[in-house]
Design a protein around this motif. Structure first.
Motif, PDB file in Angstrom:
ATOM      1  N   ALA A 153       0.842  -1.200   0.000  1.00 25.35           N
ATOM      2  CA  ALA A 153       0.000   0.000   0.000  1.00 25.35           C
ATOM      3  C   ALA A 153       0.874   1.245   0.000  1.00 25.35           C
ATOM      4  N   ALA A 154       1.970   1.208   0.776  1.00 27.68           N
ATOM      5  CA  ALA A 154       2.877   2.360   0.841  1.00 27.68           C
ATOM      6  C   ALA A 154       3.523   2.604  -0.527  1.00 27.68           C
ATOM      7  N   VAL A 155       3.937   1.508  -1.182  1.00 31.11           N
ATOM      8  CA  VAL A 155       4.547   1.628  -2.511  1.00 31.11           C
ATOM      9  C   VAL A 155       3.546   2.245  -3.481  1.00 31.11           C
ATOM     10  N   ARG A 156       2.309   1.729  -3.432  1.00 38.59           N
ATOM     11  CA  ARG A 156       1.272   2.212  -4.335  1.00 38.59           C
ATOM     12  C   ARG A 156       1.018   3.703  -4.101  1.00 38.59           C
ATOM     13  N   LEU A 157       0.922   4.081  -2.817  1.00 36.50           N
ATOM     14  CA  LEU A 157       0.634   5.475  -2.487  1.00 36.50           C
ATOM     15  C   LEU A 157       1.758   6.404  -2.970  1.00 36.50           C
ATOM     16  N   SER A 158       3.004   5.989  -2.718  1.00 35.69           N
ATOM     17  CA  SER A 158       4.138   6.819  -3.139  1.00 35.69           C
ATOM     18  C   SER A 158       4.155   6.996  -4.651  1.00 35.69           C
ATOM     19  N   LEU A 159       3.927   5.888  -5.375  1.00 26.38           N
ATOM     20  CA  LEU A 159       3.952   5.971  -6.831  1.00 26.38           C
ATOM     21  C   LEU A 159       2.796   6.824  -7.347  1.00 26.38           C
ATOM     22  N   THR A 160       1.621   6.710  -6.708  1.00 24.10           N
ATOM     23  CA  THR A 160       0.473   7.522  -7.124  1.00 24.10           C
ATOM     24  C   THR A 160       0.766   9.007  -6.921  1.00 24.10           C
ATOM     25  N   ALA A 161       1.280   9.339  -5.721  1.00 24.64           N
ATOM     26  CA  ALA A 161       1.575  10.744  -5.422  1.00 24.64           C
ATOM     27  C   ALA A 161       2.582  11.300  -6.436  1.00 24.64           C
ATOM     28  N   ALA A 162       3.627  10.512  -6.722  1.00 25.93           N
ATOM     29  CA  ALA A 162       4.646  10.969  -7.677  1.00 25.93           C
ATOM     30  C   ALA A 162       4.043  11.094  -9.078  1.00 25.93           C
ATOM     31  N   ALA A 163       3.163  10.136  -9.428  1.00 29.42           N
ATOM     32  CA  ALA A 163       2.569  10.145 -10.777  1.00 29.42           C
ATOM     33  C   ALA A 163       1.693  11.372 -10.987  1.00 29.42           C
ATOM     34  N   ILE A 164       1.144  11.924  -9.897  1.00 32.61           N
ATOM     35  CA  ILE A 164       0.353  13.159 -10.038  1.00 32.61           C
ATOM     36  C   ILE A 164       1.263  14.380  -9.938  1.00 32.61           C
ATOM     37  N   ALA A 165       2.167  14.368  -8.954  1.00 37.88           N
ATOM     38  CA  ALA A 165       2.964  15.568  -8.666  1.00 37.88           C
ATOM     39  C   ALA A 165       3.981  15.862  -9.780  1.00 37.88           C
ATOM     40  N   VAL A 166       4.632  14.825 -10.289  1.00 33.33           N
ATOM     41  CA  VAL A 166       5.723  15.072 -11.252  1.00 33.33           C
ATOM     42  C   VAL A 166       5.224  15.682 -12.572  1.00 33.33           C
ATOM     43  N   PRO A 167       4.164  15.130 -13.200  1.00 30.63           N
ATOM     44  CA  PRO A 167       3.683  15.783 -14.429  1.00 30.63           C
ATOM     45  C   PRO A 167       3.228  17.223 -14.193  1.00 30.63           C
ATOM     46  N   LEU A 168       2.532  17.451 -13.064  1.00 29.55           N
ATOM     47  CA  LEU A 168       2.070  18.822 -12.791  1.00 29.55           C
ATOM     48  C   LEU A 168       3.253  19.770 -12.626  1.00 29.55           C
ATOM     49  N   ASN A 169       4.275  19.317 -11.856  1.00 31.91           N
ATOM     50  CA  ASN A 169       5.434  20.181 -11.654  1.00 31.91           C
ATOM     51  C   ASN A 169       6.243  20.357 -12.936  1.00 31.91           C
ATOM     52  N   THR A 170       6.195  19.375 -13.825  1.00 31.84           N
ATOM     53  CA  THR A 170       6.854  19.524 -15.115  1.00 31.84           C
ATOM     54  C   THR A 170       6.186  20.662 -15.889  1.00 31.84           C
ATOM     55  N   LEU A 171       4.854  20.622 -15.893  1.00 28.85           N
ATOM     56  CA  LEU A 171       4.082  21.663 -16.570  1.00 28.85           C
ATOM     57  C   LEU A 171       4.342  23.038 -15.942  1.00 28.85           C
ATOM     58  N   PHE A 172       4.225  23.114 -14.602  1.00 26.34           N
ATOM     59  CA  PHE A 172       4.463  24.387 -13.909  1.00 26.34           C
ATOM     60  C   PHE A 172       5.882  24.869 -14.167  1.00 26.34           C
ATOM     61  N   GLY A 173       6.826  23.950 -14.067  1.00 26.99           N
ATOM     62  CA  GLY A 173       8.236  24.313 -14.201  1.00 26.99           C
ATOM     63  C   GLY A 173       8.539  24.869 -15.585  1.00 26.99           C
ATOM     64  N   ILE A 174       7.996  24.219 -16.614  1.00 29.05           N
ATOM     65  CA  ILE A 174       8.233  24.700 -17.976  1.00 29.05           C
ATOM     66  C   ILE A 174       7.611  26.083 -18.157  1.00 29.05           C
TER      67      ILE A 174
END
Lengths: 283, 239
Positions: free
Chosen positions: A61-82
């Motif tokens: 569950a912890a692995v799933r949660l971490s991957l989910t959080a990263a899967a949402i946060a990283v694309p958004l921050n990529t967009l914001f960052g660009i």
């Protein structure tokens, strides 16, 4: 007498040996050794114990949660960052310096403080907390809070990587594209993006690594509900505090492995596109 | 059907870069903007290209209100001092860029683009270099590619900003005469910025000598040289 010649930029052999030994020793003791020990501890009771700790439902569950959080946060921050880097590097507007400072904020503020900010805003006694609770929307102690905290902490990575790169490249190529009839979007896609893709990739990988590894801010907003809101780093701490060393180090090893995969991926891409990279750097 | 620049002014903050610059050039003419650094010649060129905006004044070209059009619809080929080639594209892709970004109905076919690239490379005397990257070319070759790229869009106007400034004397001379040949071949109205008076006089039909954001004297090279109207012009030409 035989004169020995060496290049003016070449240092004596003893100095080279000393500096080399220092660098290797430093890396070995401070970086490599801990990494090796993590794997050693994880495997202390054999492979089957390691595997059992990994597939334990709360760990999964912890692995799933971490991957989910990263899967949402990283694309958004990529967009914001660009967007942030694009506007800062290619346009002049009032308040630009302030925006640059703002982007650095998550790096200069302790993650625990940024976590607490979300508690103040969305907590039961916070600004929006009660109103959101009326609509049955839960931010704190749930996925949204963890994602928000992760986004906040990892925001600077992509922008920080891109701003100096885009500043250095200037606006010439974009201007040339405009005079050749390209629209803004087409210019971004065909000219800007190919020029920054390596910096972008590096920023995204760093952002991802930090998103998976973030502890402080997430720890404040998560609530540490085992199997529900515990991310991998939080789960490692929980297992460790419960004297479950094999479990703690098994999850830690997995976390380290994700980081190593990230690094390997980057090296692979660099090796695959070595020609293109060389062409970009020679002006 | 001519290029009419009428009292164009531009300030950067408090610094006046252009102070009412005016000149008229015939369609298909070759004008040199000549002057020391800080005289406003590059600013005027960038305003013509749509890369900078005038504070006041007007430009009419081929019956168009030139300054009201955005850079990408002006169809004015621009050649930069530092080449500004797309580093990640081959020579052929660089030259084809302006054709490929056109909307589908006006975009030439792939075969037509390939042909056009080949013709242009012949015109700038770099046949067969389609597959090279800009980093594999010399400075002079890069600028030839930049000229070919600007010509690919069949521009209404060709604008060159100190295009040979970064090159050595021999290459400069070659490129200068090639540019003149290309101009005579295509007949495109050309504005050329330089601080090198020899270059300006050798290549252009009309020379505008600039100082402090104004045009001090404007005319055919021989006239300007024979009758400098102001002390500045005569001094600048003898320097």
């Amino acid at each position: 007498m035989k004169a020995t010649f060496r290049k003016p930029t070449e240092d004596p052999i003893w100095l080279k040996a000393l500096l080399g030994a220092l660098a290797v020793g430093f890396i070995a003791i401070l970086l490599l050794l801990p990494l090796v020990l993590v794997f050693k501890e994880a495997l202390a009771h054999g492979l089957s114990a390691f595997w059992a700790a990994m597939v334990e439902p709360d760990s999964l569950a912890a692995v799933r949660l971490s991957l989910t959080a990263a899967a949402i946060a990283v694309p958004l921050n990529t967009l914001f960052g660009i967007s942030a880097a694009w506007s800062i590097a290619k346009f002049d507007f009032p308040g630009k310096t302030f925006l640059v400072t703002l982007i650095d904020l998550p790096f200069s503020v302790s993650p625990v403080v940024s976590g607490l900010i979300y508690v103040l805003v969305f907590g039961a006694q916070g600004w929006f907390g009660p109103r959101l609770a009326d609509y049955n929307i839960h931010i704190l102690f749930a996925l949204p809070g963890i994602v928000l905290a992760t986004i906040f902490v990892t925001f600077p990575f992509v922008a920080r990587e891109l701003i100096p790169l885009m500043m250095d490249q200037g606006r010439d190529e974009e201007e040339a594209a405009a005079t050749l009839g390209a629209s803004g979007f087409s210019t971004f896609l065909r000219v800007t993006l190919p020029n920054i893709k390596w910096g972008l990739l590096y920023g995204v990988l760093l952002c991802n690594a930090r998103a998976l590894g973030e502890f402080g801010a997430v720890s404040v907003v998560s609530g540490h509900i085992r199997g529900v809101t515990n991310t991998m780093p939080l789960h490692v701490e929980l297992l460790y505090n419960n004297y479950d060393y094999v479990g703690a180090f098994a999850v830690a090893a997995l976390l380290a492995m994700l980081g190593l995969v990230t690094l390997a991926l980057k090296s692979l891409l660099e090796w695959r596109y070595a020609d293109e990279l060389a062409a970009m750097h020679r002006h | 059907m001519s290029l009419t620049v009428d009292s164009v002014s531009k300030k950067f903050g408090r610094f006046p870069a252009l102070n009412g610059a005016s000149f008229v050039a015939p369609q298909g003419g070759f004008v040199s903007l000549l002057g020391p650094s800080g005289s406003g010649k590059t600013t005027l060129l960038r305003i013509l290209g749509g890369l900078e905006f005038a504070d006041s004044g007007s430009v009419r070209f081929a019956d168009l209100n030139w300054l009201d059009m955005p850079a990408r619809t002006r169809n004015a080929g621009f050649v930069f001092q530092q080449y500004a080639l797309f580093k990640h594209m081959t020579v052929a892709d660089n030259i084809a860029f302006g054709l490929r970004v056109r909307p589908r109905r006006t975009r030439p076919s792939k075969a037509a683009i390939t042909d056009r690239v080949k013709q242009l490379l012949d015109l700038v005397q770099l046949p067969g270099l389609e597959a090279r990257y800009p980093s594999q070319l010399s400075g002079g070759q890069r600028q030839r590619v930049a000229v070919a790229r600007a010509l690919a869009i069949e521009p209404r106007m060709l604008l060159l900003d100190e295009p040979f400034g970064a090159l050595d004397a021999k290459v400069r001379k070659e490129l200068r005469s090639d540019l003149r040949r290309i101009h005579d071949h295509t007949g495109v109205t050309t504005v050329f910025v330089t601080h090198d008076q020899e270059e300006a006089f050798a290549v252009a039909d009309l020379v505008a000598v600039m100082k402090d954001g104004r045009i001090e004297q404007y005319g055919a090279p021989a006239d300007v040289r024979r009758n400098p109207k102001t002390a500045f012009v005569s001094e600048f030409l003898t320097a």
